[in-house]
Design a protein around this motif. Structure first.
Motif, PDB file in Angstrom:
ATOM      1  N   GLU A  74       0.713  11.706   7.521  1.00  0.00           N
ATOM      2  CA  GLU A  74       0.548  10.269   7.735  1.00  0.00           C
ATOM      3  C   GLU A  74      -0.325   9.907   8.939  1.00  0.00           C
ATOM      4  O   GLU A  74      -0.614   8.734   9.145  1.00  0.00           O
ATOM      5  CB  GLU A  74       1.916   9.590   7.875  1.00  0.00           C
ATOM      6  N   SER A  77      -4.675   7.795   7.217  1.00  0.00           N
ATOM      7  CA  SER A  77      -4.417   7.096   5.955  1.00  0.00           C
ATOM      8  C   SER A  77      -5.657   6.319   5.553  1.00  0.00           C
ATOM      9  O   SER A  77      -6.564   6.117   6.356  1.00  0.00           O
ATOM     10  CB  SER A  77      -3.216   6.149   6.093  1.00  0.00           C
ATOM     11  N   MET A  79      -6.788   2.695   4.200  1.00  0.00           N
ATOM     12  CA  MET A  79      -6.372   1.311   3.989  1.00  0.00           C
ATOM     13  C   MET A  79      -7.310   0.665   2.983  1.00  0.00           C
ATOM     14  O   MET A  79      -8.527   0.670   3.165  1.00  0.00           O
ATOM     15  CB  MET A  79      -6.390   0.504   5.280  1.00  0.00           C
ATOM     16  N   SER A 103       6.459   4.203   0.152  1.00  0.00           N
ATOM     17  CA  SER A 103       6.924   4.266   1.525  1.00  0.00           C
ATOM     18  C   SER A 103       7.181   2.827   1.960  1.00  0.00           C
ATOM     19  O   SER A 103       7.418   1.969   1.112  1.00  0.00           O
ATOM     20  CB  SER A 103       5.881   4.963   2.401  1.00  0.00           C
ATOM     21  N   TRP A 107       2.669   1.122   2.500  1.00  0.00           N
ATOM     22  CA  TRP A 107       2.187   2.497   2.500  1.00  0.00           C
ATOM     23  C   TRP A 107       2.734   3.227   1.290  1.00  0.00           C
ATOM     24  O   TRP A 107       3.865   3.022   0.873  1.00  0.00           O
ATOM     25  CB  TRP A 107       2.659   3.237   3.745  1.00  0.00           C
ATOM     26  N   LYS A 109       2.009   7.333  -0.879  1.00  0.00           N
ATOM     27  CA  LYS A 109       1.286   8.609  -0.902  1.00  0.00           C
ATOM     28  C   LYS A 109       0.887   8.910  -2.325  1.00  0.00           C
ATOM     29  O   LYS A 109       1.656   8.683  -3.257  1.00  0.00           O
ATOM     30  CB  LYS A 109       2.187   9.758  -0.442  1.00  0.00           C
ATOM     31  N   SER A 115      -2.018   9.548   2.282  1.00  0.00           N
ATOM     32  CA  SER A 115      -1.389   8.248   2.512  1.00  0.00           C
ATOM     33  C   SER A 115      -2.397   7.120   2.326  1.00  0.00           C
ATOM     34  O   SER A 115      -3.529   7.192   2.815  1.00  0.00           O
ATOM     35  CB  SER A 115      -0.816   8.176   3.930  1.00  0.00           C
ATOM     36  N   TRP A 116      -1.932   6.087   1.631  1.00  0.00           N
ATOM     37  CA  TRP A 116      -2.728   4.890   1.358  1.00  0.00           C
ATOM     38  C   TRP A 116      -1.960   3.671   1.842  1.00  0.00           C
ATOM     39  O   TRP A 116      -0.754   3.584   1.644  1.00  0.00           O
ATOM     40  CB  TRP A 116      -2.982   4.758  -0.150  1.00  0.00           C
ATOM     41  N   GLN A 117      -2.661   2.763   2.468  1.00  0.00           N
ATOM     42  CA  GLN A 117      -2.101   1.465   2.830  1.00  0.00           C
ATOM     43  C   GLN A 117      -2.741   0.441   1.888  1.00  0.00           C
ATOM     44  O   GLN A 117      -3.944   0.189   1.989  1.00  0.00           O
ATOM     45  CB  GLN A 117      -2.431   1.103   4.273  1.00  0.00           C
ATOM     46  N   THR A 119      -3.082  -3.094   1.339  1.00  0.00           N
ATOM     47  CA  THR A 119      -2.855  -4.201   2.263  1.00  0.00           C
ATOM     48  C   THR A 119      -3.550  -5.482   1.814  1.00  0.00           C
ATOM     49  O   THR A 119      -4.778  -5.570   1.863  1.00  0.00           O
ATOM     50  CB  THR A 119      -3.368  -3.817   3.670  1.00  0.00           C
TER      51      THR A 119
END
Length: 159
Positions: A74, A77, A79, A103, A107, A109, A115-117, A119
């Motif tokens: 993490e 990541s 975004m 998550s 967030w 995975k 890991s991706w946000q 947003t």
């Protein structure tokens, strides 16, 4: 596109699969050249894909099939800023629905551990506004897994 900087993502044999997945779900994305190993290497054989060039949302990446020695975490990541709930849902659902994990606070995975946000822009706008608007949006965001645009907008307005 500049050739000066490329983000390299380490995979255990799945670089091509991951690149194709990212290219399918994100606009302005594509799989480019695939380079094959000219000889055996510690985690593969001659003729295996060693690197895969690809773009995601117009950004350049290279997937390296380096083996199991390193795994994502993490501390880095990606975004993705979305414009509405439909776009948020589309990316979130694609990542989670293909072996990913939810998550907190937007967030998730992907199945390879990255890991991706996801947003919504309204969340970033709320934080930029500062003060009570930022506090309310932040507090509601802290209760979420996938971000809810309507709930963030309501918090921004104080309702």
């Amino acid at each position: 596109m500049s050739d000066k900087l490329t983000t390299v993502m380490w995979f255990d044999g799945a670089a091509e699969e991951a690149a194709r997945f990212y290219a399918e779900i994100f606009p302005d994305s594509a799989v480019g050249e695939i380079h094959y190993a000219p000889s055996d290497f510690p985690s593969g054989k001659r003729g295996d894909a060693i690197t895969v060039e690809f773009t995601v949302l117009g950004r350049r990446f290279s997937g390296l099939n380096g083996g199991p020695m390193f795994t994502p975490n993490e501390s880095v990541s990606f975004m993705v800023v979305t414009e509405d709930q439909a776009e948020t849902d589309r990316y979130w659902d694609a990542i989670i629905g293909n072996g990913g994990q939810e998550s907190a606070c937007g967030w998730c995975k992907d199945r390879w551990g990255y890991s991706w946000q996801i947003t919504p822009r309204t969340m970033l706008d709320a934080l930029s506004a500062g003060g009570d608007e930022a506090r309310r949006a932040f507090e509601v965001m802290m209760t979420m897994t996938k971000l809810d645009v309507a709930a963030i907008d309501a918090a921004r307005q104080g309702s």
